[in-house]
Design a protein around this motif. Structure first.
Motif, PDB file in Angstrom:
ATOM      1  N   GLU A 332       0.815  -1.207   0.000  1.00  0.00           N
ATOM      2  CA  GLU A 332       0.000   0.000   0.000  1.00  0.00           C
ATOM      3  C   GLU A 332       0.856   1.267   0.000  1.00  0.00           C
ATOM      4  OE1 GLU A 332       0.340  -1.495   4.305  1.00  0.00           O
ATOM      5  OE2 GLU A 332      -0.044  -2.346   2.307  1.00  0.00           O
ATOM      6  N   GLU A 333       2.163   1.145   0.212  1.00  0.00           N
ATOM      7  CA  GLU A 333       3.048   2.312   0.260  1.00  0.00           C
ATOM      8  C   GLU A 333       3.896   2.477  -0.992  1.00  0.00           C
ATOM      9  OE1 GLU A 333       3.889   1.928   5.103  1.00  0.00           O
ATOM     10  OE2 GLU A 333       5.388   1.274   3.641  1.00  0.00           O
ATOM     11  N   ASN A 335       3.421   2.710  -4.230  1.00  0.00           N
ATOM     12  CA  ASN A 335       3.090   3.638  -5.311  1.00  0.00           C
ATOM     13  C   ASN A 335       3.482   5.075  -4.987  1.00  0.00           C
ATOM     14  OD1 ASN A 335       1.955   1.599  -6.895  1.00  0.00           O
ATOM     15  ND2 ASN A 335      -0.073   1.850  -5.976  1.00  0.00           N
ATOM     16  N   ASP A 336       3.506   5.440  -3.696  1.00  0.00           N
ATOM     17  CA  ASP A 336       3.804   6.822  -3.296  1.00  0.00           C
ATOM     18  C   ASP A 336       5.277   7.051  -2.983  1.00  0.00           C
ATOM     19  OD1 ASP A 336       1.114   7.424  -3.526  1.00  0.00           O
ATOM     20  OD2 ASP A 336       0.691   6.951  -1.425  1.00  0.00           O
ATOM     21  N   GLU A 337       6.110   6.005  -3.094  1.00  0.00           N
ATOM     22  CA  GLU A 337       7.521   6.168  -2.736  1.00  0.00           C
ATOM     23  C   GLU A 337       8.238   7.119  -3.688  1.00  0.00           C
ATOM     24  OE1 GLU A 337      10.779   5.879  -0.374  1.00  0.00           O
ATOM     25  OE2 GLU A 337       8.724   5.182  -0.009  1.00  0.00           O
ATOM     26  N   LEU A 339       7.057   9.863  -4.827  1.00  0.00           N
ATOM     27  CA  LEU A 339       6.812  11.215  -4.326  1.00  0.00           C
ATOM     28  C   LEU A 339       7.699  11.509  -3.119  1.00  0.00           C
ATOM     29  CD1 LEU A 339       2.905  11.251  -4.540  1.00  0.00           C
ATOM     30  CD2 LEU A 339       4.582  11.941  -6.274  1.00  0.00           C
ATOM     31  N   THR A 340       7.919  10.479  -2.292  1.00  0.00           N
ATOM     32  CA  THR A 340       8.818  10.647  -1.142  1.00  0.00           C
ATOM     33  C   THR A 340      10.232  10.958  -1.613  1.00  0.00           C
ATOM     34  OG1 THR A 340       7.472   9.064   0.087  1.00  0.00           O
ATOM     35  CG2 THR A 340       9.646   9.563   0.970  1.00  0.00           C
ATOM     36  N   THR A 363       4.450   3.329 -10.157  1.00  0.00           N
ATOM     37  CA  THR A 363       3.501   4.265  -9.544  1.00  0.00           C
ATOM     38  C   THR A 363       2.205   4.269 -10.333  1.00  0.00           C
ATOM     39  OG1 THR A 363       3.295   6.493  -8.639  1.00  0.00           O
ATOM     40  CG2 THR A 363       4.270   6.288 -10.833  1.00  0.00           C
ATOM     41  N   THR A 364       1.320   5.231 -10.004  1.00  0.00           N
ATOM     42  CA  THR A 364      -0.016   5.292 -10.591  1.00  0.00           C
ATOM     43  C   THR A 364      -0.187   6.574 -11.401  1.00  0.00           C
ATOM     44  OG1 THR A 364      -0.866   6.362  -8.590  1.00  0.00           O
ATOM     45  CG2 THR A 364      -0.974   3.949  -8.685  1.00  0.00           C
ATOM     46  N   ASN A 367      -0.316   9.841  -9.379  1.00  0.00           N
ATOM     47  CA  ASN A 367       1.025  10.283  -8.980  1.00  0.00           C
ATOM     48  C   ASN A 367       1.789  10.879 -10.158  1.00  0.00           C
ATOM     49  OD1 ASN A 367       0.656   9.597  -6.328  1.00  0.00           O
ATOM     50  ND2 ASN A 367       1.688   7.618  -6.489  1.00  0.00           N
ATOM     51  N   LYS A 370       0.747  14.394 -10.226  1.00  0.00           N
ATOM     52  CA  LYS A 370       1.450  15.199  -9.226  1.00  0.00           C
ATOM     53  C   LYS A 370       2.859  15.551  -9.691  1.00  0.00           C
ATOM     54  CE  LYS A 370      -0.982  13.669  -5.060  1.00  0.00           C
ATOM     55  NZ  LYS A 370      -0.845  13.031  -3.717  1.00  0.00           N
TER      56      LYS A 370
END
Length: 582
Positions: A332-333, A335-337, A339-340, A363-364, A367, A370
């Protein structure tokens, strides 16, 4: 004695007519054939033989009619001469607190070859219990491995002497480590330490094992007595594997991002270049335990999904440095890595990365939107669907145009492309889609990018380079043995990944100083030519001189100015480090 006619005796005829024992069945079959004069066909059917096999059975009986069918059970010997001969000696030696192996060795010297298993059976028959674990002073004298000293920075001996070490090449990294405030960096990051082994000494010990390109399970304890390895870390002896494993469990996970930022800021002061384009990828470290909390992830080198620890790595495309990493990601984390990473890079440099290259599973689409709003250029792949592939058949041949790729070492250099601007769900504004055919794949490749004006040829060439760099990421991880989960030094994956980032940057700094063809060489190549070298470390009152034996690549070190270095090392009594060649 009369038996009542109303009572029937138990019928035992089936025992003779339907024998279950093979010897008994053979006897009854031959008896029926020779005594009851049944035909061979009838006999074979009654007793379950084929006609051919029964004829062979009758033929063998005619050759040896006096053979015995029912033999009395044979009994083995009631004595074991070899064991009984030494029984009293075994009992006497066990009363001296000797183990079965010690007893076996002593009897072997006296000419009695008795295995430890036999001795164990004798002792069990005599009622002896298992021998409890003994201290070293309770064991009989014999050949034993030397025990290394307990690691303690306060016991570091810098008196004048000479030390021969297998890890002479590690000292080539000391000028870089001595040029940065290593102790302060770890202190700011909150790494634990003690008076015996401060945080900087513990990390230098682990970093030394990471820099030396050999799987840590194969040499940690074998070289525990190598003074050069301990001297590199500033200790009297290298910490044992139990401490190294335990130390990784004491580190707060929140310390790693801080250390990562401070480390690369320090590397920048040494001239480590910062790139503008980055290759991003996930790497799965296989896990072979039974922990239900470990999720299944795709392992590319095995082409399957299995339990593993998912790590995110970012590599500078120009310098091939691992500049960011995060381990133990959950599904669950993941896909956002990306952005991190962008936020980390902005915190470190003051601006977002200029370009990111990654595959479709990283990623998605939200994202991607973004990233576009943040002004980050990206190139990625789009997952193919049946409808997308079916729609290509309706495209006229004139819609495709050929291009020629340059600077790419591949067989297919003249693909055909379909370059269009499209819209995607959850992505605001237009996005560019380049469909590439005739690349050697069965189906066309769909490339997505927010770089609307850059030429299609340059975009495809850049992504083609990422495919090569993906192999270099895997090679780098393999060289720094981050996959060694079965190692004798079991470490938390977070610390292992952080050490990999640190070792990668030190190798790049070293390669940049050597220059020539080594600037873009793999770490494995640099290790083979320079780092894997024995040396004589000569400690004097003021200096620590490392003398290397003659090697073909020493001229590169001399040309790079290593022979002119005279730098004080803070954790070695501020003695000046010097290098001598030949």
């Amino acid at each position: 004695m009369l038996i009542s006619s109303s009572k029937k005796l138990t019928d035992y005829t089936s025992f003779f007519l339907e024998p279950s024992n093979s010897t008994h069945r053979r006897y009854e079959a031959l008896r029926a054939y020779f005594v009851e004069n049944l035909s061979s066909k009838e006999t074979a059917q009654r007793f379950g033989y084929t006609e051919g096999s029964f004829r062979v059975l009758a033929h063998e009986f005619r050759k040896n009619p006096h053979r015995a069918f029912f033999l009395p059970a044979t009994k083995g010997p009631h004595t074991a001469p070899k064991k009984d001969k030494v029984r009293e000696q075994v009992i006497s030696l066990r009363k001296e607190n000797l183990s079965i192996y010690d007893i076996s060795d002593l009897l072997q010297r006296k000419g009695h070859t008795v295995s430890p298993v036999s001795i164990s059976l004798i002792l069990k028959e005599e009622g002896f219990a298992r021998l409890p674990r003994r201290q070293d002073d309770e064991r009989p004298p014999g050949t034993r491995p030397w025990v290394g000293a307990v690691a303690d920075a306060r016991e570091l001996d810098l008196t004048p002497r000479q030390v021969r070490t297998k890890f002479g090449g590690l000292f080539l990294f000391l000028p870089f480590l001595a040029s940065i405030p290593f102790d302060q960096i770890l202190q700011q990051a909150g790494f634990p330490g003690s008076k015996m082994i401060p945080a900087s000494h513990a990390m230098r010990s682990l970093l030394a094992l990471k820099l030396f390109g050999s799987a840590r399970h194969s040499h940690v304890m074998s070289y525990a007595l190598d003074e050069g390895l301990a001297l590199f870390a500033g200790l009297n002896a290298i910490p044992k594997r139990s401490f190294l494993t335990e130390y990784s469990c004491r580190i707060d996970p929140q310390s790693y991002p801080t250390l990562m930022r401070l480390w690369f800021e320090a590397m920048a002061t040494l001239g480590l270049e910062r790139g503008v384009s980055f290759d991003l990828d996930f790497h799965t470290i296989p896990f072979h335990g039974q922990d239900a909390l470990v999720e299944k992830h795709y392992v590319s080198k095995r082409s399957r999904r299995q339990k593993g620890i998912l790590a995110f790595v970012a590599q500078d495309a120009a310098t091939r440095i691992f500049c960011y990493g995060n381990a133990d990601l959950r599904k669950e984390e993941q896909n956002d890595e990306i952005l991190t990473f962008v936020q980390f890079w902005k915190q470190r440099t003051g601006h977002v990365p200029q370009e990111l290259i990654f595959d479709s599973k990283l990623t998605t689409y939200p994202n991607l939107d973004k990233l576009n709003q943040w002004g980050v250029a990206f190139i990625t792949l789009r997952r193919r669907s049946r409808n997308m592939l079916h729609g290509l058949h309706s495209e006229p041949p004139s819609a495709w145009r050929p291009i020629e790729l340059q600077g790419v070492s591949r067989l297919y250099k003249t693909p055909r492309i379909l370059d269009r601007t499209i819209t995607l769900r959850d992505y605001q504004g237009p996005i560019r889609q380049i469909i590439i055919a005739e690349l050697g794949h069965e189906d066309p490749t769909f490339l997505l990018t927010n770089q609307l004006k850059k030429s299609a040829r340059k975009l495809i060439e850049r992504y083609a380079q990422r495919m090569i760099i993906e192999n270099s990421i895997a090679d780098g991880i393999d060289f720094f043995h981050m996959d060694a989960l079965s190692s004798a030094v079991a470490m938390k994956v977070n610390l292992d990944l952080q050490l990999t980032l640190m070792a990668s940057s030190l190798y790049r700094l070293f390669a940049s100083r050597i220059g020539n063809r080594y600037k873009n060489a793999k770490s494995r190549h640099i290790f083979r030519d320079f780092i894997d070298a024995t040396a004589m470390v000569m400690i004097t009152q003021k200096d620590i001189a490392v003398r290397f034996q003659k090697r073909p690549h020493n001229p590169f070190l001399i040309a790079s100015g290593f022979d002119k270095i005279a730098m004080p090392v803070p954790w070695l009594g501020k003695k000046k480090l010097q290098f001598l060649f030949g």
